[in-house]
Design a protein around this motif. Structure first.
Motif, PDB file in Angstrom:
ATOM      1  N   PHE A  21      29.125 -59.841 -29.752  1.00 53.94           N
ATOM      2  CA  PHE A  21      28.085 -58.809 -29.865  1.00 53.94           C
ATOM      3  C   PHE A  21      28.274 -57.905 -31.078  1.00 53.94           C
ATOM      4  CE2 PHE A  21      28.427 -60.008 -25.427  1.00 53.94           C
ATOM      5  CZ  PHE A  21      27.109 -60.247 -25.090  1.00 53.94           C
ATOM      6  N   GLY A  22      29.377 -58.092 -31.803  1.00 50.65           N
ATOM      7  CA  GLY A  22      29.599 -57.290 -32.997  1.00 50.65           C
ATOM      8  C   GLY A  22      29.873 -55.845 -32.710  1.00 50.65           C
ATOM      9  N   LEU A  23      30.445 -55.554 -31.570  1.00 51.01           N
ATOM     10  CA  LEU A  23      30.688 -54.172 -31.168  1.00 51.01           C
ATOM     11  C   LEU A  23      32.175 -53.943 -30.948  1.00 51.01           C
ATOM     12  CD1 LEU A  23      27.844 -53.716 -28.510  1.00 51.01           C
ATOM     13  CD2 LEU A  23      27.868 -52.809 -30.849  1.00 51.01           C
ATOM     14  N   GLU A  24      32.661 -52.783 -31.398  1.00 49.27           N
ATOM     15  CA  GLU A  24      34.019 -52.354 -31.084  1.00 49.27           C
ATOM     16  C   GLU A  24      33.935 -51.519 -29.804  1.00 49.27           C
ATOM     17  OE1 GLU A  24      36.871 -53.160 -32.296  1.00 49.27           O
ATOM     18  OE2 GLU A  24      36.027 -54.425 -33.876  1.00 49.27           O
ATOM     19  N   VAL A  83      21.378 -58.543 -22.640  1.00 45.80           N
ATOM     20  CA  VAL A  83      21.657 -58.135 -24.022  1.00 45.80           C
ATOM     21  C   VAL A  83      21.917 -59.388 -24.869  1.00 45.80           C
ATOM     22  CG1 VAL A  83      23.201 -56.828 -25.527  1.00 45.80           C
ATOM     23  CG2 VAL A  83      22.627 -55.946 -23.239  1.00 45.80           C
ATOM     24  N   PRO A  84      21.129 -59.617 -25.901  1.00 40.69           N
ATOM     25  CA  PRO A  84      21.362 -60.802 -26.743  1.00 40.69           C
ATOM     26  C   PRO A  84      22.604 -60.630 -27.613  1.00 40.69           C
ATOM     27  CG  PRO A  84      19.572 -59.480 -27.627  1.00 40.69           C
ATOM     28  CD  PRO A  84      19.938 -58.859 -26.319  1.00 40.69           C
ATOM     29  N   MET A  85      23.220 -61.752 -27.952  1.00 40.38           N
ATOM     30  CA  MET A  85      24.384 -61.742 -28.828  1.00 40.38           C
ATOM     31  C   MET A  85      23.930 -61.676 -30.283  1.00 40.38           C
ATOM     32  SD  MET A  85      26.537 -64.611 -26.700  1.00 40.38           S
ATOM     33  CE  MET A  85      26.636 -64.450 -24.897  1.00 40.38           C
ATOM     34  N   THR A  86      24.879 -61.571 -31.184  1.00 43.08           N
ATOM     35  CA  THR A  86      24.528 -61.420 -32.599  1.00 43.08           C
ATOM     36  C   THR A  86      23.770 -62.625 -33.131  1.00 43.08           C
ATOM     37  OG1 THR A  86      26.726 -62.264 -33.159  1.00 43.08           O
ATOM     38  CG2 THR A  86      26.433 -59.871 -33.124  1.00 43.08           C
ATOM     39  N   ASP A  87      23.975 -63.807 -32.534  1.00 39.49           N
ATOM     40  CA  ASP A  87      23.245 -64.990 -32.990  1.00 39.49           C
ATOM     41  C   ASP A  87      21.940 -65.202 -32.235  1.00 39.49           C
ATOM     42  OD1 ASP A  87      24.086 -65.794 -30.508  1.00 39.49           O
ATOM     43  OD2 ASP A  87      25.243 -67.546 -31.205  1.00 39.49           O
ATOM     44  N   GLY A  88      21.575 -64.240 -31.361  1.00 37.28           N
ATOM     45  CA  GLY A  88      20.322 -64.329 -30.620  1.00 37.28           C
ATOM     46  C   GLY A  88      20.418 -65.055 -29.294  1.00 37.28           C
TER      47      GLY A  88
END
Length: 569
Positions: A21-24, A83-88
């Protein structure tokens, strides 16, 4: 499923959230039965819940669950969003600590705290939850998916099979007795109508830890609003009204007054989504069935995974609550839910009332005096009466009887009438506390008619009927000698008349299952020594539903359920 529960560490959850998800984020574990849920905080604020599925969970089911949540989110604000992931994408495969692969995904974090942690719950909160359950049920209308038409151990339609399969694992004899009572009633009242109940895709697990509550500000931050309905992991094509029953089941755990909880939930649900007659007949039985399923399945699962505390979260409350609920007559509970929908609690009551109104002139006089023409006095024994003292000792038979006698002599009458549907402080003694198992309050509303007159006065049958109960209840403040006679309306609707405070020595002419005729003497009034310790009087009570009683029947009801008691009697 309990063999392959994922066991990611908080560090693993943080890493996976970063990668997918690109989240810290900082991880906080959440409880779960067979999956793993981790609340992820970004900059100290709850952002999403990372969900890691059991290794045995089918991808098709998780995809169906996500589609259902997206469908519901279009019209229901109480449910989280996928919630979608960074790649959709919305599903990813990750390795688990058990050496198997697991599917991971995430939903939006919702505000609030679990209902199960809230000590105080208001009637308004229960009504709001009922409305929320109805909103979710309506939002799921029109949604379907083949993956949700599945065999599932939490499906209410499988409840009886599940209970019989695992009930041998229960070791508490009190819970086992309660289970016996509940299942017999379910088989009698609900099982015959199961095939007629509507089916649809249901959430299937609105327990008190899948409901979040909160709301309010400052001094008024009481947390008495529903903020979220969580966890679609038990979805199934099941019984539509079962959604309400499941929420009701867990809401009643350890509740001081479970019937009032059920009443408010039903009222809130019905206001948003009207409940049909067949569904009303099933709601209570399905709620108790769910609790029985929870008891046996937890015993099964704890045997497999004894270290999973979540599996035992309801066991203590279940052990305390099931025996209490088993004492509540099925018809009374269903009548309470009917009352919540502004319906006649006992459906046959209207027919009995119509029959009585049409035939009043034909009935024989029960104590040989025609009270339609003879002089009598109507006593006020209510909460403001001068005849009832504040000191319980002054309400014992001798002083209370003397006051009643003085009223009758002053009026020059042979009979004094004690009123029906009258709240009375005379019943504010331990003998009338929680006597029917429905609430903790005293039964103080008189639901019969009292006819005070001399001991030894003949008592007559008002109409033709069949004697069903001949008993001598000699517990202090009970009925003493008691007869119950069964009658029928012109269309065959049964009802009963209870004659209480009789002299049991006068029962020679009547026996159980024996027919009596209108005007036949059936007994005489008992003196205090044999009538339960009361001033001599006849307690006459008309009963539209015997509530599974075989030997006795309550003569006073609880104020909270007063409308139901008036329909029962």
């Amino acid at each position: 499923m309990t063999d392959h529960v994922p066991a990611l560490s908080p560090a693993d959850a943080t890493r996976i959230t970063r990668e997918l998800f690109g989240l810290e984020a900082v991880a906080t574990p959440l409880p779960s039965e067979r999956d793993q849920n981790v609340l992820m905080h970004v900059h100290a604020a709850p952002r999403l819940v990372l969900k890691v599925a059991n290794a045995n969970e089918a991808r098709a089911f998780l995809e169906a669950q996500q589609r259902a949540m997206q469908h519901v989110a279009a019209s229901c604000e109480l449910t989280p969003k996928v919630v979608p992931m960074t790649d959709g994408s919305t599903l990813a495969t990750i390795p688990g600590a058990d050496g198997r692969e697991h599917l991971a995904w995430a939903i939006s974090a919702m505000p609030g705290t679990p209902l199960g942690t809230l000590a105080h719950r208001t009637p308004a909160l229960w009504r709001e939850l009922g409305g929320g359950v109805a909103e979710l049920t309506t939002a799921l209308e029109g949604f379907d998916d083949d993956a949700l038409h599945r065999e599932f151990h939490w499906d209410l339609a499988q409840g009886r099979d599940v209970i019989e399969r695992y009930r041998g694992l229960l070791t508490d004899p009190v819970v086992n007795v309660a289970l016996d009572v509940i299942t017999v009633r379910f088989d009698q009242h609900v099982a015959p109508i199961m095939d007629g109940l509507a089916r649809s895709i249901v959430h299937g697990d609105l327990n008190d830890y899948n409901v979040l509550v909160g709301g309010g500000e400052g001094l008024f931050a009481r947390g008495q609003h529903v903020t979220a309905l969580l966890d679609f992991g038990d979805m199934v094509h099941g019984i539509t009204i079962g959604e309400l029953s499941i929420a009701m089941a867990y809401a009643m755990l350890d509740a001081p007054d479970p019937l009032s909880v059920a009443f408010e939930l039903t009222r809130g649900y019905h206001a948003a989504r009207p409940i049909g007659e067949l569904e009303l007949q099933a709601v209570w039985g399905l709620a108790l069935l769910r609790l029985c399923m929870s008891a046996v399945l937890a015993a099964k699962q704890q045997g497999v995974a004894p270290d999973n505390a979540y599996l035992g979260v309801s066991q203590g409350p279940l052990a305390r609550t099931l025996p209490r609920l088993a004492k509540v007559p099925f018809a009374f509970a269903t009548g309470t839910l009917r009352s919540a929908c502004d319906l006649e609690p006992i459906p046959t009551s209207a027919r009995v009332r119509d029959f009585l109104a049409a035939n009043t002139a034909t009935f024989a006089n029960v104590v040989g005096v025609d009270l339609r023409t003879a002089p009598c006095v109507v006593l006020d024994l209510g909460v403001g009466s001068a005849l009832v003292a504040g000191d319980p000792r002054a309400n014992e038979e001798a002083p209370f009887g003397a006051r009643v006698d003085a009223e009758m002599k002053a009026a020059g009458v042979k009979v004094a009438v004690g009123r029906y549907d009258e709240p009375r402080l005379v019943y504010a003694t331990p003998a009338f506390a929680n006597g029917d198992g429905t609430t903790t309050e005293h039964r103080t509303v008189h639901i019969g008619l009292d006819l005070f007159t001399d001991a030894g006065t003949p008592v007559f049958a008002t109409m033709d009927g069949t004697v069903t109960v001949v008993e001598n209840h000699q517990i202090p403040l009970d009925y003493g000698g008691t007869l119950i006679i069964r009658h029928e309306t012109d269309d065959g609707t049964p009802f009963h008349l209870l004659y209480g405070h009789l002299d049991p020595a006068s029962f020679d002419a009547v026996r159980a299952e024996r027919r009596v005729t209108k005007g036949q003497q059936i007994a005489t009034l008992g003196a205090p020594a044999v009538n339960g310790g009361w001033p001599p009087h006849l307690h006459l009570q008309l009963i539209t539903d015997m509530l599974d009683e075989r030997r006795n029947f309550a003569g006073v009801g609880t104020p909270t359920r007063r409308d139901v008691w008036r329909s029962v009697s």
